[in-house]
Motif scaffolding. Sequence first.
Motif, PDB file in Angstrom:
ATOM      1  N   LEU A  97       1.884  22.828  63.602  1.00 22.18           N
ATOM      2  CA  LEU A  97       1.688  24.208  64.062  1.00 22.18           C
ATOM      3  C   LEU A  97       0.560  24.297  65.091  1.00 22.18           C
ATOM      4  O   LEU A  97       0.729  24.852  66.173  1.00 22.18           O
ATOM      5  N   VAL A 138      10.585  27.977  63.287  1.00 20.88           N
ATOM      6  CA  VAL A 138       9.718  29.157  63.262  1.00 20.88           C
ATOM      7  C   VAL A 138      10.083  30.070  64.427  1.00 20.88           C
ATOM      8  O   VAL A 138       9.569  29.960  65.532  1.00 20.88           O
ATOM      9  N   THR A 139      11.014  30.990  64.147  1.00 22.04           N
ATOM     10  CA  THR A 139      11.481  31.857  65.220  1.00 22.04           C
ATOM     11  C   THR A 139      10.823  33.225  65.174  1.00 22.04           C
ATOM     12  O   THR A 139      10.889  33.977  66.137  1.00 22.04           O
ATOM     13  N   ASP A 140      10.228  33.587  64.050  1.00 22.82           N
ATOM     14  CA  ASP A 140       9.463  34.837  63.981  1.00 22.82           C
ATOM     15  C   ASP A 140       8.396  34.704  62.890  1.00 22.82           C
ATOM     16  O   ASP A 140       8.300  33.675  62.229  1.00 22.82           O
ATOM     17  N   LEU A 141       7.615  35.776  62.715  1.00 21.95           N
ATOM     18  CA  LEU A 141       6.494  35.660  61.774  1.00 21.95           C
ATOM     19  C   LEU A 141       6.978  35.502  60.336  1.00 21.95           C
ATOM     20  O   LEU A 141       6.307  34.877  59.513  1.00 21.95           O
ATOM     21  N   GLU A 142       8.167  36.058  60.057  1.00 17.80           N
ATOM     22  CA  GLU A 142       8.701  35.882  58.712  1.00 17.80           C
ATOM     23  C   GLU A 142       9.004  34.400  58.443  1.00 17.80           C
ATOM     24  O   GLU A 142       8.683  33.864  57.380  1.00 17.80           O
ATOM     25  N   PHE A 188       9.892  22.294  65.132  1.00 18.53           N
ATOM     26  CA  PHE A 188       9.053  23.386  64.631  1.00 18.53           C
ATOM     27  C   PHE A 188       9.469  24.707  65.266  1.00 18.53           C
ATOM     28  O   PHE A 188       9.597  25.729  64.612  1.00 18.53           O
ATOM     29  N   LYS A 189       9.701  24.646  66.545  1.00 19.09           N
ATOM     30  CA  LYS A 189      10.100  25.860  67.284  1.00 19.09           C
ATOM     31  C   LYS A 189      11.429  26.406  66.790  1.00 19.09           C
ATOM     32  O   LYS A 189      11.619  27.612  66.669  1.00 19.09           O
ATOM     33  N   LEU A 246       7.529  31.992  59.961  1.00 21.18           N
ATOM     34  CA  LEU A 246       6.226  31.317  59.864  1.00 21.18           C
ATOM     35  C   LEU A 246       5.689  31.431  58.447  1.00 21.18           C
ATOM     36  O   LEU A 246       5.211  30.457  57.860  1.00 21.18           O
ATOM     37  N   MET A 247       5.802  32.635  57.867  1.00 19.79           N
ATOM     38  CA  MET A 247       5.319  32.836  56.503  1.00 19.79           C
ATOM     39  C   MET A 247       6.126  31.997  55.513  1.00 19.79           C
ATOM     40  O   MET A 247       5.587  31.534  54.508  1.00 19.79           O
ATOM     41  N   GLN A 255       4.658  32.430  71.010  1.00 21.14           N
ATOM     42  CA  GLN A 255       5.214  31.138  70.567  1.00 21.14           C
ATOM     43  C   GLN A 255       5.748  31.211  69.150  1.00 21.14           C
ATOM     44  O   GLN A 255       6.617  30.430  68.759  1.00 21.14           O
ATOM     45  N   LEU A 256       5.202  32.143  68.357  1.00 15.22           N
ATOM     46  CA  LEU A 256       5.641  32.262  66.965  1.00 15.22           C
ATOM     47  C   LEU A 256       6.669  33.381  66.811  1.00 15.22           C
ATOM     48  O   LEU A 256       6.913  33.878  65.721  1.00 15.22           O
ATOM     49  N   LEU A 271      -3.481  32.687  61.688  1.00 11.60           N
ATOM     50  CA  LEU A 271      -3.438  33.171  63.075  1.00 11.60           C
ATOM     51  C   LEU A 271      -4.836  33.200  63.698  1.00 11.60           C
ATOM     52  O   LEU A 271      -5.019  32.848  64.861  1.00 11.60           O
ATOM     53  N   LEU A 314      -1.596  35.164  56.473  1.00 12.27           N
ATOM     54  CA  LEU A 314      -1.210  35.225  57.880  1.00 12.27           C
ATOM     55  C   LEU A 314      -2.436  35.373  58.779  1.00 12.27           C
ATOM     56  O   LEU A 314      -2.572  34.683  59.790  1.00 12.27           O
ATOM     57  N   MET A 320       1.341  22.358  68.388  1.00 13.68           N
ATOM     58  CA  MET A 320       2.331  23.030  69.228  1.00 13.68           C
ATOM     59  C   MET A 320       1.709  24.223  69.934  1.00 13.68           C
ATOM     60  O   MET A 320       1.790  24.369  71.145  1.00 13.68           O
ATOM     61  N   VAL A 321       1.058  25.060  69.146  1.00  9.10           N
ATOM     62  CA  VAL A 321       0.438  26.253  69.701  1.00  9.10           C
ATOM     63  C   VAL A 321      -0.681  25.872  70.683  1.00  9.10           C
ATOM     64  O   VAL A 321      -0.780  26.406  71.776  1.00  9.10           O
TER      65      VAL A 321
END
Lengths: 383, 140
Positions: free
Chosen positions: A341, A246-250, A242-243, A252-253, B94-95, A312, A308, A344-345
């Motif tokens: 998600l 998902v390296t940035d919010l884009e 997952f990490k 993630l989206m 983290q994101l 979040l 988002l 992990m978070v």
Amino acid sequence: MKATVVEVENGDPLEALRKLLRRFLESKIVNAVLVPKALPSGAGFVQTLIKDPEMLKDAHPLAPTMPVQSARIVSNLTIGEPGGRIGAVMKSCELRAVVELAKFLQVKLDHLVTIGVDCLGTYEVKDYARAAEEKQGADSLTGQLLKGAKTGDVKPPDGIDLRLACRMCENPVPINADMTIGLFGHDASQEIEVIVADRMEADLRDKGVFELSSDESDSRKQVASQLIEQRIKTRDQVFREFKERVTDLEALMNTLSTCIRCHNCMVACPICYCKECVFRTPTFEHQSDQFLRWADRKGGIQMPTDTLIFHLTRMAHMATSCIGCGLCDSACPNGLPVTSLFRMVGHEVQSLFDYVPGRDFEETPPVTTFREDELQLETGAKD
Amino acid sequence: MSEFEPRIVAFLCHWCTYTGADLAGTTRQQYPPNIRIIHLMCSGAVDTIYVLKALIDGADGVLIGGCHPGDCHYQTGNYKARRRVAIVKSILSQLGYDPERIWLRWISASEGKLFADTVTHMVEEMKRKGPNPIKKMWTV
């Protein structure tokens, strides 16, 4: 903690457990039991509140599905004055959710007897229904899992898998239960272990339900720890993948791109207990011209505009108490990896406060307490 | 092209930082006009959703100002704000989102100069970081 070993007759552990529940009812240890029961259709199980012992027919305390989080039901059952003691048969994640909800005053423990079961994992409701229809047969779907209980090598039959949340669950053993049905390390066709918390001992003895002969067996713990080790491996693998993705919010989206904002994940979540969720209020109902201004600024904007912020905010509100039951995954119509998600978070946020949701009734949830000398760096202090 | 001017949304508590900001004004402290102040009774009243909303809707930074530890008018609101900020920053980092776009600072009613310095410093830092990447995302 004291334990006893219950003998299983005719190789049928379910019948032995039903007998046990019947004895609880008849001896008035509890006035009602909440337990999964097979649906008449054969398509699965449903939590059932049983008063009449005859209704325990087809009760399935080890049901391999989890259509709803029992913690939610227990909340409904105990928040007022239930008028009797309720014995709730729950899997370990349900029990941990009960602990969290009790801290948020959504579960009252006064009239509750928690009966935890060693959890072998659960199937998605629809997978179970399909397999049961294809005559893989309900018996083999549970039986195959039970076979693994003795050694800790729990494997579902071919063609069906356990839910991802279960495959990565490091807490198959219930904690904080008044009574626990121990399966690990035992051949369930022969025997089942029942472990009783100190606070229940006197009651069980006085009412003559059973003799508490021994201490908890070591083999159960050993076998469980093997399974836990295997599951932690899966969990860390899921986190790692997952990490990487998902390296940035884009990114993630992109991962959440097929979210249709049905809010099912929120509805299924036992921790999201607010009666009036902010996403169901007009808090962010914008004026019409606001949308055009956003569209103007970016050239165009996805409508509605709340994917988002929804995910979040949900993370910020409940990641500290996420017990990882994975019902958000099961509830998502589009198969978004919301459990991965959140887990992990949540894992990292929880470790920030050395908090394990569901571990202890006495632990205060991180969002409702503080330490004076913590987190100095957050306010600009130089390290 | 003109220099990037960051926009900062500031949530200031009534008893300390908002009054400190007031003092900055009455004592003629100079600070860049890049902040939009939202006046609340307590930093503990800042739910994370408002911080996230500001960033998603295009703020380049969010400043939360509260009373120094021990000085909260409501006893413990600032400590709870600190935990919430720590949680949301952990989630965002983290994101893959820069958590240092969110600042929590303790500024008392008598620290007008500190308020002006904090805003000046924050604006510089946000200029260095550049625009908030969410501003380019049409999917939110």
